[in-house]
Enzyme design. Structure first.
Site, PDB file in Angstrom:
ATOM      1  CG  HIS A  89      -2.043  -0.996   1.109  1.00  0.00           C
ATOM      2  ND1 HIS A  89      -3.380  -0.653   1.161  1.00  0.00           N
ATOM      3  CD2 HIS A  89      -2.026  -2.332   0.918  1.00  0.00           C
ATOM      4  CE1 HIS A  89      -4.134  -1.745   1.019  1.00  0.00           C
ATOM      5  NE2 HIS A  89      -3.321  -2.777   0.882  1.00  0.00           N
ATOM      6  CG  ASP A 139      -4.714   2.540   1.883  1.00  0.00           C
ATOM      7  OD1 ASP A 139      -5.719   1.973   1.413  1.00  0.00           O
ATOM      8  OD2 ASP A 139      -3.575   2.061   1.843  1.00  0.00           O
TER       9      ASP A 139
HETATM   10  C1  UDX Z   1      -0.650  -6.636  -0.646  1.00  0.00           C
HETATM   11  C2  UDX Z   1      -1.654  -7.691  -1.138  1.00  0.00           C
HETATM   12  O1  UDX Z   1      -1.198  -8.974  -0.865  1.00  0.00           O
HETATM   13  C3  UDX Z   1      -1.970  -7.494  -2.581  1.00  0.00           C
HETATM   14  O2  UDX Z   1      -2.786  -8.538  -3.066  1.00  0.00           O
HETATM   15  C4  UDX Z   1      -2.651  -6.161  -2.695  1.00  0.00           C
HETATM   16  O3  UDX Z   1      -3.049  -5.948  -4.033  1.00  0.00           O
HETATM   17  C5  UDX Z   1      -1.699  -5.078  -2.208  1.00  0.00           C
HETATM   18  O4  UDX Z   1      -1.275  -5.353  -0.885  1.00  0.00           O
HETATM   19  P1  UDX Z   1       1.721  -7.708  -1.489  1.00  0.00           P
HETATM   20  O5  UDX Z   1       1.258  -9.062  -1.190  1.00  0.00           O
HETATM   21  O6  UDX Z   1       2.944  -7.291  -0.836  1.00  0.00           O
HETATM   22  O7  UDX Z   1       0.578  -6.601  -1.297  1.00  0.00           O
HETATM   23  O8  UDX Z   1       1.924  -7.719  -3.108  1.00  0.00           O
HETATM   24  P2  UDX Z   1       2.083  -6.599  -4.176  1.00  0.00           P
HETATM   25  O9  UDX Z   1       0.837  -5.823  -4.339  1.00  0.00           O
HETATM   26  O10 UDX Z   1       2.573  -7.278  -5.382  1.00  0.00           O
HETATM   27  O11 UDX Z   1       3.192  -5.608  -3.615  1.00  0.00           O
HETATM   28  C6  UDX Z   1       4.509  -6.000  -3.367  1.00  0.00           C
HETATM   29  C7  UDX Z   1       5.424  -4.837  -3.680  1.00  0.00           C
HETATM   30  O12 UDX Z   1       6.698  -5.146  -3.168  1.00  0.00           O
HETATM   31  C8  UDX Z   1       5.574  -4.585  -5.169  1.00  0.00           C
HETATM   32  O13 UDX Z   1       5.535  -3.204  -5.422  1.00  0.00           O
HETATM   33  C9  UDX Z   1       6.946  -5.133  -5.491  1.00  0.00           C
HETATM   34  O14 UDX Z   1       7.629  -4.432  -6.504  1.00  0.00           O
HETATM   35  C10 UDX Z   1       7.660  -5.022  -4.187  1.00  0.00           C
HETATM   36  N1  UDX Z   1       8.657  -6.107  -4.045  1.00  0.00           N
HETATM   37  C11 UDX Z   1       8.255  -7.390  -3.912  1.00  0.00           C
HETATM   38  C12 UDX Z   1       9.983  -5.779  -4.054  1.00  0.00           C
HETATM   39  O15 UDX Z   1      10.349  -4.605  -4.200  1.00  0.00           O
HETATM   40  N2  UDX Z   1      10.894  -6.790  -3.898  1.00  0.00           N
HETATM   41  C13 UDX Z   1      10.549  -8.083  -3.755  1.00  0.00           C
HETATM   42  O16 UDX Z   1      11.446  -8.919  -3.611  1.00  0.00           O
HETATM   43  C14 UDX Z   1       9.178  -8.403  -3.753  1.00  0.00           C
END
Ligand code: UDX
Length: 450
Positions: free
Chosen positions: A22, A108
Site C-alpha cells: 500500500h 488509503d
Molecule cells: C498486498 C496484497 O497482498 C496485494 O494482493 C494487494 O493488491 C496489495 O497489498 P503484497 O502481497 O505485498 O501486497 O503484493 P504486491 O501488491 O505485489 O506488492 C509487493 C510490492 O513489493 C511490489 O511493489 C513489489 O515491486 C515489491 N517487491 C516485492 C519488491 O520490491 N521486492 C521483492 O522482492 C518483492
C-alpha cells in the site's frame, strides 16, 4: 510537461495503510504530486519511516505512530485506526501552526475514518484505492446488496466485468470462514466514500476500460496509474530508481550481477510479495517444479519463510537458481534476462509486470489476487494460471508445465506480445496528455485553486 508554480502553502498530506503493497503506490503518487509543485507529506509508522529517507524526491516523510506490534492484518487495521486517528488531527494542527496549513488529505481507501477527520477539519478528502478497479467494483456490489453473501451458484455477473467463477472473486468474499471479519473491514471503505472529493484508482483506463466506466457512473473516480517511476517505463529518463521504500532489505547487487550473466528471456522470476505465506509442502513442490522446468530462476523467499525451503534445495549454490530474501523488483522485471514472472498476483506485482511487458505464471494466494489472476489470463491474456490439486496445493508437474508454456514455443511468444502491448498502453497513460496524467494534472490544478 506543464509545471505549476511551486506554492509552499498548498500542502497535501498522504496517509497509506502501513504495509509494503500500500505504501509503494501511494509514495509514488506523492512523488508525482511533489514534482508538480505541491508540498507533500507522507505519514507512516516510525519503523517504516526508518526505511525511507526523511525526504525522498520532494516528499517529506513523517512518523504518525510508534511501531505497531500486532499479529494479524485485522489487528493492524484496528490498531492503526486507534493510534492514527488520534494523532492525525494533532499533526495537521501542528502543520497549520508552523505555516504549512494542509489543504487536502489523501488517505488509503481501507481507512475511511481518515475521511471523517478530513471533513471535520474542513479539508479536501481524497480516497486512494491501491487495488484493481475490478476488485473495487466487486466489493462495491456487495456493499450495495447487488451481490448477496453468502454467494449462491457457481458464477456471478457484475456490470463491467466478465462472468466470474466464485473462486475468481477476492478470497475474503468466497472464503469467509478463513477471514470472518476482513470482508466487513474491506467493505467499510464504501461507508462514507460519497463524501470524498476525489477517488483515485491505481490503474489506467485502457487496462480496465469497462469496469472503470461502470465505476465512473457511480462516483467521479479517476485513474492515476500505473504509479511506477517513469524511468522504468521510458529508458531515456533518469529519475529516481527506487520505490523509495523497502520494508525488507533487498539483495540488489547479488540479483543484478546474477541476472547480468544470463541470456535474454532465460530466467523465471518468482515472488509472492510481502505478506503471503506458503506451506512447507507447497514450497517443496515449487522448488521441484522450478528445477524440473530446467530454466534459470531467481526466487524471493522472505527471511520469515526461509525455514520452509527444502533442505535438499541448494539453490543458492546450484547452477540454476538464486534465492534471495528480497530484491529490487522493478529492476529485476526490467532486466532483459527475465522471461517470465511467477507471481501471487498482488496488484502492484501484476501492474508492474504488465507495465514492464513481462508475461506471468499466476499463482494467487488470497485477498484480491484470485481476481487479478483471472484478468491476467482471460482479459489481458498475458499469462497462464496454475491449477490447484485435490490436496489444495499446486504440484511440481503443474508448475513445470505452466512455466514452459510461458517460456517456450508459440504460446510463450503470444503471451509476451500481449504483455508488451500492455507495456505500451501503460506508458501512454502516464505520458504527458495520457489518461492518468490528465487526471493528475486536473487534480493538481483544482487543489492549487482551493
Ligand atoms: C498486498 C496484497 O497482498 C496485494 O494482493 C494487494 O493488491 C496489495 O497489498 P503484497 O502481497 O505485498 O501486497 O503484493 P504486491 O501488491 O505485489 O506488492 C509487493 C510490492 O513489493 C511490489 O511493489 C513489489 O515491486 C515489491 N517487491 C516485492 C519488491 O520490491 N521486492 C521483492 O522482492 C518483492
Amino acid at each position: 510537461m506543464e509545471k505549476h508554480e511551486a506554492d509552499e502553502k498548498t500542502h497535501i498530506v498522504i496517509i497509506p495503510f502501513p504495509v509494503q503493497g500500500h505504501i509503494n503506490p501511494m509514495l509514488q503518487f506523492s512523488k508525482r504530486l511533489a514534482s508538480k509543485g505541491l508540498r507533500v507529506t507522507l505519514l507512516t509508522t516510525t519503523s517504516n519511516k526508518e526505511s525511507l529517507q526523511s525526504e525522498t524526491n520532494g516528499v517529506i516523510v513523517e512518523s504518525i505512530s510508534n511501531n505497531l506490534d500486532v499479529a494479524s492484518i485485522e489487528a493492524l487495521v484496528d490498531r492503526f485506526k486507534t493510534v492514527a486517528s488520534q494523532s492525525l488531527p494533532e499533526i495537521i494542527a501542528k502543520y497549520g501552526a508552523s505555516g504549512y496549513p494542509v489543504s487536502c488529505l489523501v488517505y488509503d481507501s481501507v481507512m475511511p475514518w481518515a475521511l471523517d477527520i478530513a471533513k471535520q477539519l474542513g479539508l479536501t478528502g481524497a480516497s486512494f484505492f491501491t487495488q484493481a478497479c475490478a476488485v473495487g467494483a466487486i466489493y462495491c456490489n456487495i456493499q450495495r446488496g447487488l451481490l448477496s453473501l453468502p454467494l449462491e451458484g457457481t458464477t456471478v455477473s457484475i456490470a463491467g466485468l466478465p462472468t466470474l467463477s466464485i473462486s475468481d472473486l477476492p478470497s475474503f468474499v468466497y472464503d469467509r470462514e478463513s477471514y470472518p471479519s476482513l470482508v466487513d473491514r474491506v467493505l467499510d471503505r464504501f461507508s462514507n466514500v460519497d463524501q470524498a472529493d476525489w477517488i483515485f484508482f491505481n490503474t489506467f483506463d485502457h487496462l480496465e476500460e469497462e469496469v472503470v466506466n461502470w465505476m465512473a457512473s457511480q462516483w467521479p473516480i479517476k485513474t492515476i496509474g500505473p504509479t511506477i517511476p517513469s524511468m522504468y517505463l521510458d529508458k531515456r529518463l533518469t529519475d529516481d530508481k527506487d520505490y523509495g521504500l523497502s520494508l525488507f532489505k533487498p539483495d540488489a547487487a547479488a540479483c543484478m550481477n546474477w541476472l547480468d550473466n544470463k541470456q535474454i528471456g532465460s530466467v523465471v522470476y518468482v515472488s509472492f510479495g510481502s505478506l503471503a505465506n506458503l506451506g512447507e509442502e507447497q514450497m517443496d513442490e515449487l522448488a521441484c517444479g522450478l528445477m524440473r522446468s530446467n530454466n534459470y530462476f531467481l526466487w524471493v523467499v522472505r527471511a520469515s519463510e526461509g525455514s520452509k525451503l527444502p533442505s535438499n534445495l541448494k539453490a543458492e549454490t546450484s547452477e540454476k537458481g538464486l534465492v534471495v530474501n528480497w530484491c529490487p523488483q522493478l529492476e529485476v522485471l526490467s532486466h532483459q534476462a527475465v522471461g517470465c514472472f511467477m507471481t501471487h498476483c498482488g496488484w502492484n506485482s501484476t501492474l508492474e509486470a504488465l507495465s514492464l511487458g513481462v508475461p506471468m505464471v499466476a499463482m494467487p494466494q488470497w485477498t484480491d489476487q484470485t481476481t487479478n489472476a483471472k484478468f491476467v489470463v482471460d482479459v489481458w491474456q498475458a499469462g497462464v494460471r496454475v491449477k490447484v490439486n485435490e490436496k489444495g496445493i499446486v504440484g511440481r508437474e503443474e508448475i513445470e508445465v505452466c512455466i514452459k508454456e510461458v517460456m517456450e514455443g508459440e504460446r510463450g511468444k503470444e503471451l509476451k506480445r500481449n504483455a508488451v502491448k500492455w507495456k505500451v498502453l501503460a506508458k501512454e497513460a502516464v505520458d504527458e496528455g495520457g489518461s492518468s496524467d490528465k487526471n493528475i494534472e486536473d487534480f493538481v490544478s483544482k487543489i492549487l485553486c482551493t
